[in-house]
Write a protein that holds these residues in place. Structure first.
Motif, PDB file in Angstrom:
ATOM      1  N   GLY A 347       0.820  -1.195   0.000  1.00 41.94           N
ATOM      2  CA  GLY A 347       0.000   0.000   0.000  1.00 41.94           C
ATOM      3  C   GLY A 347       0.861   1.254   0.000  1.00 41.94           C
ATOM      4  N   SER A 380      -7.078  -7.462  -0.465  1.00 48.33           N
ATOM      5  CA  SER A 380      -6.493  -6.148  -0.238  1.00 48.33           C
ATOM      6  C   SER A 380      -6.619  -5.730   1.214  1.00 48.33           C
ATOM      7  N   SER A 382      -6.143  -2.322   3.274  1.00 45.37           N
ATOM      8  CA  SER A 382      -5.925  -0.878   3.225  1.00 45.37           C
ATOM      9  C   SER A 382      -7.077  -0.199   3.942  1.00 45.37           C
ATOM     10  N   THR A 415      -5.056   5.176  -0.851  1.00 46.15           N
ATOM     11  CA  THR A 415      -4.218   4.155  -0.215  1.00 46.15           C
ATOM     12  C   THR A 415      -4.386   2.794  -0.868  1.00 46.15           C
ATOM     13  N   ASP A 416      -5.319   2.675  -1.805  1.00 49.13           N
ATOM     14  CA  ASP A 416      -5.665   1.361  -2.341  1.00 49.13           C
ATOM     15  C   ASP A 416      -4.795   1.016  -3.542  1.00 49.13           C
TER      16      ASP A 416
END
Length: 429
Positions: A347, A380, A382, A415-416
């Protein structure tokens, strides 16, 4: 047409509102509180607890970085009371919304008899019935099981436990372990098999090392006896309050003699949410399927439309899931996964992760791309992955492939890493 919905959780309330909006006469029966498990005992409670745990961990990080001088005292009883008050306000709003939609709400324990619902001394006739009675915690019949608690008991705790033993390996176990360790409780998680088996191994490693570092996880361990102050295992004794996070049991008893049930006592339905009885539909946790609130709502809509004579089938492709920790852990698991390649990316600094650059805990994203360009899996971690994964689910169900993300435009700062990783793959397609 008269439609009766039994159960006022996400599936039942949504079904009732949908059927009423179509123009039918709808009665919603709830034996306790509108909102179901999610609002009154489950994910919303976790949200309230986790907000406080996140604040504590962020403040500790800021102090370690020399940004603030911070000491705190957690008033656990105030946290519990505050959650109760907030949930009550939300529940009140949901009840008003439901009534404003034209749904009549009755309360009590319902039983069925000859196309009628018997509620105390009241008989309610129906043309179509929708069962959305949810599920309850599964309690393993281990010796001394009565000494353990479940998520249903969290709001009844009067003080913060010094030590907590969580028996379970899934989302509920991880979320409550995260919350209580953040509050300062010593937490042990005992898994009969593997911890968080739905996650990719690299993602699981990131989660356990970076998001759950203060928790001791024991895999492939069985519990022999539960005591008032701990447990006995094949490896010895362990002290602490015992918490069961061992799955769910469908509340299907109300129709057990009218429809076909599965091995786990779940109501068997087709893609139209219709049971073996053509006049009875079911939705939500009582069907034993994917136990998330969005799926329950979608099933409620599907059940209501078909009960009203409007054809609709559930689409279970690319269902997103998430775990509420210090950062969200979101995922879409493989569907008909083909051979492909894996890619991962850390990230980046952004809202919710800027001050984590110093310790490297900015998140982690991994995905699998098939040779045909189809996106098989996404995992993911984040601050924004929960939201991003919902939109990815929609795009994947509409047939988007990796090359379709070559010109994707995200909002900055973000942030992804999902979209960055997809664009990287797209360049090589």
């Amino acid at each position: 047409m008269d439609i009766v919905v039994i159960g006022g959780g996400p599936a039942g309330r949504t079904a009732a509102i949908e059927a009423s909006s179509i123009g039918e006469n709808v009665t919603l029966i709830e034996r306790d509180k509108i909102g179901g498990t999610c609002l009154n005992e489950g994910c919303v409670i976790v949200t309230g607890l986790n907000d406080v745990a996140k604040f504590i961990r962020d403040a500790q990080n800021f102090k370690n970085l020399g940004l603030i001088n911070y000491d705190y005292q957690l008033y656990f009883d105030n946290v519990i009371n505050g959650i109760r008050e907030t949930v009550a306000k939300i529940r009140h709003i949901l009840e008003i919304e439901t009534k404003d939609a034209g749904v009549e709400i009755d309360r009590g324990n319902a039983r069925l008899e000859n196309n009628k619902v018997i509620l105390d001394n009241k008989e309610i006739e129906y043309d179509k019935l929708i069962i959305a009675t949810g599920a309850r915690p599964f309690v393993p019949q281990i010796e001394g099981f009565e000494n353990a608690i479940t998520y249903k008991d969290i709001l009844n705790l009067t003080e913060l436990p010094e030590e907590l033993i969580i028996i379970g390996s899934g989302v509920i176990a991880a979320e409550f372990a995260n919350v209580f360790s953040g509050f300062g409780t010593k937490v042990n998680v005992l898994c009969r098999n593997k911890f968080l088996g739905m996650l990719d191994e690299d993602i699981k490693k990131y989660v356990t090392e970076n998001l759950l570092p203060d928790i001791t996880i024991h895999e492939n361990l069985s519990v022999n006896t539960i005591h008032k102050d701990g447990i006995s295992t094949g490896n010895g004794e362990m002290n602490g309050l015992v918490f069961f996070a061992t799955g769910m049991v469908p509340n299907s008893e109300v129709v057990s003699n009218l429809v076909d049930l599965g091995e786990r006592k779940n109501i068997i339905v087709n893609k139209r949410m219709q049971t073996s009885n053509e006049d009875i539909y079911a939705a939500g946790d009582v069907t034993g399927g994917i136990g998330t609130t969005p799926v329950a709502r979608a099933e409620g809509v599907t059940a209501a439309r078909n009960a009203c004579g409007i054809f609709k089938e559930m689409d279970y492709r690319f269902i997103p899931g998430a775990i509420s920790l210090q950062q969200d852990v979101a995922f879409i698991n493989a569907q008909n996964k083909t051979d492909g390649i894996n890619g991962h990316m850390k990230g980046s600094a952004g809202p919710g992760s800027f001050w984590r650059v110093h310790d490297g805990k900015t998140g982690f994203t991994k995905m699998n791309i098939g040779e045909d360009g189809n996106i098989n899996e996404i995992f993911s971690v984040s601050p924004s992955s929960r939201t991003s994964m919902a939109y990815m689910s929609k795009l994947l169900r509409e047939g988007q492939k990796v090359e379709d993300f070559d010109d994707f435009m995200e909002v900055h700062p973000s942030t992804d890493a999902i979209y960055k990783l997809l664009r990287f793959f797209a360049r090589f397609e």
